[in-house]
Each structure stands twice: as C-alpha cells, then as structure tokens.
Design a protein around this motif. Structure first.
Motif, short mmCIF file in Angstrom:
data_model
loop_
_atom_site.label_atom_id
_atom_site.label_comp_id
_atom_site.label_asym_id
_atom_site.label_seq_id
_atom_site.Cartn_x
_atom_site.Cartn_y
_atom_site.Cartn_z
N LEU A 443 1.23 -0.93 -0.27
CA LEU A 443 0.35 0.08 -0.36
C LEU A 443 0.92 1.58 -0.09
O LEU A 443 0.55 2.18 -0.26
CB LEU A 443 -0.78 0.01 0.85
N ASN A 444 1.45 1.36 0.14
CA ASN A 444 3.23 2.42 0.67
C ASN A 444 3.99 2.70 -0.25
O ASN A 444 3.82 3.30 -0.95
CB ASN A 444 3.88 1.92 1.84
N HIS A 445 3.81 1.78 -1.17
CA HIS A 445 4.42 1.89 -2.68
C HIS A 445 3.25 1.88 -3.55
O HIS A 445 3.52 3.34 -4.09
CB HIS A 445 4.98 0.03 -2.89
N PHE A 446 2.28 1.69 -3.45
CA PHE A 446 0.88 2.41 -4.73
C PHE A 446 1.17 3.54 -3.77
O PHE A 446 1.00 4.50 -5.05
CB PHE A 446 0.21 1.63 -4.06
N LEU A 447 1.12 3.89 -2.56
CA LEU A 447 0.51 5.71 -2.50
C LEU A 447 2.06 6.59 -3.40
O LEU A 447 1.85 7.68 -3.53
CB LEU A 447 0.64 5.97 -1.15
#
Length: 601
Positions: A443-447
């Motif tokens: 999720l952090n990477h997608f953000l």
C-alpha cells in the motif's frame, strides 16, 4: 565499484544486432542514406502535378524516414551503453546531422501540399494509386495549414534545428558523461558510491544519516553547476518559444500540445484537479512524519519505505516472474510476448560505468522493441521492469497492427500501457498478500506511485509552464529565479509538515524530460487513464480487454483522446484524474488503518 561495460554478462545486455548487424552495416546504411537524401530534390515543386507524383513523394519520405530512424536510434542506443565512448558519440552526431539535413531537404513538402486547393487534394485522395493510405496523414497536415510558412521559411526553420539543440546536448553530456558525485560513508565505514543509478536506493536507506549525506552529495554538485545548467535549460526553452512564435502559435505549450493532437484544456484540467487534491497529499505527508517519528520531515525522508521490515532485494529472475504473474489478466498472448522479450535479449539490465541513467523503451519499426534498465534489485525496479515492458509491448502491438506511417503512437498515450502494467502488478500483489506487514508495504508503495507520478509530474508540469511563460514574457530564466519557483512549488505540494530543504530547489536541474518540452504532464494523465483502465480490467467489465487491445494496436491511426475512449476512458473530461485522486484517498484510508493496527500511530 560500478562495473565496466565489458564486465556485464552478455545475457544481461540487449541484442542490438537484431536492429543493425554491426558497425560496418551501420556505416553502409549511412552512406546509402546520405546519397538517397538528395532524392527529395526530384519532387520539389512537383507535388501538385498529379496524384501519382504526390503518392511517390510520400512513399519515398516514409521509406527514407524509416532508414534514418534506424541509423539514429541504433547510434543513440549504442552511445547510451557508454556515454563516454567517442566512436558512438560520433555515430550519433552524424545520424543526428543527417536527420536534420533530411528535414531541411524535405521542408518543401508540407507547404506544397498545403498550398494545393482543397478540392485538388481531396480529388487526389480519391485516386486508386494507393494514396488513400495517406488520407489521415493529409487530414492531420490540413489542421496545420494556418501554422505553415512559405517554402523558404520552412527550409530556414529546418536548417536551424541542429543549431538550436545545444542546450539539450550540453545537458545530456553533463548529466550522463561528465558529472560525478562524491561518495559517502556507510554505517560500517565503507565507501558508498553516489550515482544516478544508486541515488534512489540510497534515498530508501533506513539510516537517515546515509539519506542526508547522499542527498547533499548529489544536489551539492548540481548547486555548483546551477548557472551552467540554468543557461542550458533557458536555451532549450528559448528555442521552444522561438519555434512556437515562428509558427504563429499563441504559446509554446499550444505548439507542443497541438502537435500531439491534445487539447490544451486537458493540461489545465489536470493541474486544477491535482491542486484541489493536494490536501490528500498533505495528509499523506503528515502520516509519513508521524510514522517516521521525527520532529522535522525533510525532502530526503520522502523515499524511505514506511514499512521497512517488509523490504527485501529482488533478483532479476524474481522480478521477471512477478511481472508475468501480475500481468496475467491481460491474457496468454500478452504473457507470451513478455516471455519472448525476457528470453530474447530485448533488455539491457544492469548499470555500468558511463551508461545512461534511468530507464526507457525504444526501438525501430521492423525490429522488436528494446528496454534499458539500471536494475538495482529494489521493488521499484520490479515495477520499472513492468512499466518499460508495457511500453515495449505497446510498441510491438502498434508495429504489428499498423503500417510504418501510423505505427508511432503519440506521447500522450505513451505512458498509459506502461502505467497500466504497474497498476495491475500492484493490485495482484495486494490481492495475493497474506502478510499484514507485506500488505502495508505494498500500500505504501502504491501511494508512492501516486506521489511520484500523479502529484510530482503535475508539479513538474506547473514548473515547466511557468518557465515557458516567463521566457515568452521576456523575463530572465536564471538559476535564482528557477530555483525559487521550484522551491515554492515543493512548499505548495508537500504542505506545512515538510521542511523544504535548500537543496531541493536544484532538483529541476537533473530532470531530462524538461528538454522535451511539455512531456512530463503526460505521465500524470497517463497514470490517471491507466488507473481507470486497470480497475475496469480487474473488475472484468465487458469489452474492456478487447478495447484495450485495440488501443495498444492503434498507433497514431486516431487522435489520442479518441484512442483512449476505446477503453472507456475520456481524458477530455476531468473524471479520470478525479477518479485517480479518489482512489488515492481510499488507499490512504486503508494504509492508515493498517499502520494503526501495526504500530498504534
């Protein structure tokens, strides 16, 4: 230490012999092209004589352009393997000069075509000699009639092209061949080299001291050369403004967007929508500050993963398998093409001394596409592989479905297929993840993909537009003024919880795409379109995959906004950008919940 080119295993390098067999073959093609270029003179002043003459001229122009493109691309890609190699620099310089010469010799064609009475050109297009193949091309030219000059002036503009490339050439040589950054010291006392290829990896290092040192190492050098780089950039902006005025466009932005058949309103809607969405980015920055447990969040804290425990290095073999699995929703044919590219040496994988920084996909008609990487084993590099193979397979489909005339897709749609691949991959990884920490990391990477593409590239677009407006208004583009604009944009975009370090004001100096005017905004529009398309594909919406395949094979056979409508996405409206920003907010909500459960913050 960074390896020399000859130390890289052959299987990890691209096979450019598939494009041009060897140096001797290139030289032979070059000699042929030098002679053939003079054939343009045979058609000068005669295009209005008959449909047959016009058809033969257009056909020759296609054939010759294809040959020039092969010479140019091969030489440039060889030079990119080692930008300090003098022989390949010479080949590229000669190919570039021949390209400019061809532009000069063919400059009469558009004025002659547009000088014909409308009825005459329409009559020619109804001929059965094959000229109907060029109907769309001729329709596109007709839209440029008000911006086309006399034969003599078109020839003069064509001859000026080579002389106005100095700014871009100076930047390219400085940034790729000459610039060196001081090494830094790791926590174990060992020297850590700072290069274009290693910089982001260093920015992702969990040790703040290393991030800060690398940040200061890189931007300290750009600060040292800020006046030189401001002059190079200003020269490039000046040439853009000059050509726009010469062709009677209202602005350089109008000139470049119209050249790609993109309405200017698309640009304005993007920046307006993203500006309205900045509170979401500020919220993400505030969360980053809390999770890093720091009193002062700096620009060198932007890239470090917030869930560092889930981070790990990936081998290139692992990266290939992840990409193949993640792109399964695109079907078996697509996966077979991925395998063909992976096994067929389409890819130049690792960094070597003198190699061009970054990543790209390129190639020529009649040969499979290629991908340049500087693979460091990070998750970002896995997504870069998916991204660049998206470009490559988009090119493959367009080349298969379209003749040379219409195979080259517009820049506006160029980032859609690549970013759609990234979106599909991240969705696959999120769906298959069983570990809460791993899911939080993804999720952090997608953000971060949203931050660096939708937000950051729109910020770049604002900077670029402001610089071009200043030049058009007669204001000086100095290092001080440009750094001031860029620093203020960072304050606006990242919000009150971000310390905007002095060094970040020099970041614009290292962005290669600023030397291709009004390119960067298309990363943001392409990202928005790709998010919409990937959501439809994953949801299994009827007709989406079929429409997407038609889009991939569309080349420039339709206007780019119309091509995207095949996938059910209308970029003439603000909907896709607003949808992407809404999705960013949903991901942020989920990430906050995950981190609250994990850390209590």
């Amino acid at each position: 230490m960074t390896k020399k080119r000859y130390e890289i295993p052959m299987e990890d390098t691209w096979k450019l012999e598939d494009m041009v067999a060897d140096r001797e073959t290139w030289e032979q093609l070059y000699k042929e092209a030098v002679k053939e270029a003079e054939r343009y003179e045979e058609f000068k002043g005669k295009l209005a004589e008959s449909a047959d003459v016009l058809y033969e001229a257009l056909k020759f122009d296609d054939t010759f352009s294809e040959k020039i493109e092969r010479l140019y691309v091969y030489a440039r890609m060889r030079s990119d393997e080692d930008t300090a190699d003098q022989e390949y620099q010479d080949m590229f310089s000669r190919a570039q000069s021949l390209s400019f010469r061809a532009g000069e010799l063919s400059a009469f064609m558009i004025p002659e075509i547009l000088g014909m009475p409308d009825g005459q050109l329409a009559l020619y297009c109804r001929s059965e000699n094959g000229i109907s193949h060029y109907r769309r091309l001729l329709e596109q030219l007709a839209k440029r009639k008000a911006h086309t000059l006399s034969h003599e002036m078109e020839g003069l503009l064509a001859r000026s092209k080579e002389a106005t490339q100095g700014g871009a050439q100076i930047f390219r040589m400085f940034n790729n061949a000459d610039v060196r950054f001081p090494s830094i010291t790791g926590s174990d006392g060992r020297e850590l080299p700072v290069t274009h290829g290693s910089f982001i990896s260093l920015m992702e290092n969990p040790e703040r001291k290393i991030r800060k040192s690398a940040f200061e190492s890189l931007y300290g050098v750009y600060k040292q050369y800020s006046n030189t780089l401001a002059a190079a950039f200003a020269a490039n902006v000046k040439q853009a403004v000059f050509y726009a005025r010469a062709r009677k466009y209202d602005s350089s932005r109008s000139y470049y967007l119209n050249s790609n058949e993109v309405p200017e309103e698309v640009y304005d809607r993007l920046t307006a929508s993203v500006r309205k969405g900045l509170p979401k980015l500020h919220r993400y920055i505030s969360l980053r500050k809390r999770l890093l447990k720091t009193d002062d969040l700096h620009m060198y804290d932007l890239y470090v993963p917030l869930v560092a425990e889930a981070d790990r290095p990936f081998s290139f073999q692992e990266a290939k398998e992840m990409v193949k699995e993640g792109l399964a929703p695109l079907g078996e044919e697509y996966r077979a093409l991925l395998k063909k590219g992976f096994d067929g040496r389409w890819i130049d994988v690792y960094e070597n001394e003198g190699k061009r920084s970054g990543a790209y996909s390129w190639g020529v008609y009649g040969c499979h596409p290629y991908v340049l990487l500087n693979f460091q084993g990070t998750l970002k590099d896995v997504f870069t592989l998916a991204h660049e193979m998206g470009h490559a397979i988009h090119t493959w489909y367009s080349n298969e479905a379209q003749p040379y005339t219409y195979a080259g897709y517009r820049i506006f749609v160029a980032e859609v297929a690549s970013t759609c691949n990234e979106a599909l991959l991240i969705r696959h990884l999120l769906e298959t993840s069983k570990d809460r920490k791993e899911r939080a990391y993804l999720l952090n990477h997608f953000l971060e993909s949203f931050r660096t593409t939708l937000f950051r590239q729109t910020m770049f677009a604002e900077f670029e537009q402001k610089a071009h407006e200043m030049e058009a208004a007669g204001e000086s583009l100095t290092a001080r003024s440009l750094c001031g604009i860029y620093a203020q944009l960072n304050r606006d975009y990242f919000g009150p919880d971000m310390e905007v370090d002095e060094e970040i004001g020099y970041e614009w100096e290292r962005i290669p795409h600023f030397y291709t005017p009004f390119y960067v905004y298309q990363y943001a529009t392409g990202f928005s379109a790709a998010i919409a398309i990937s959501r439809r594909i994953m949801a299994g919406e009827p007709g989406t995959l079929k429409g997407y395949r038609s889009f991939l094979g569309g080349g420039c056979s339709m206007e780019p906004v119309e091509l995207l409508k095949l996938c059910g996405v209308d970029m003439s409206e603000s909907g896709p950008v607003d949808e992407a920003l809404e999705f960013f907010g949903e991901l942020l909500d989920e990430f906050e919940r995950c981190m609250r459960e994990e850390t209590g913050v």
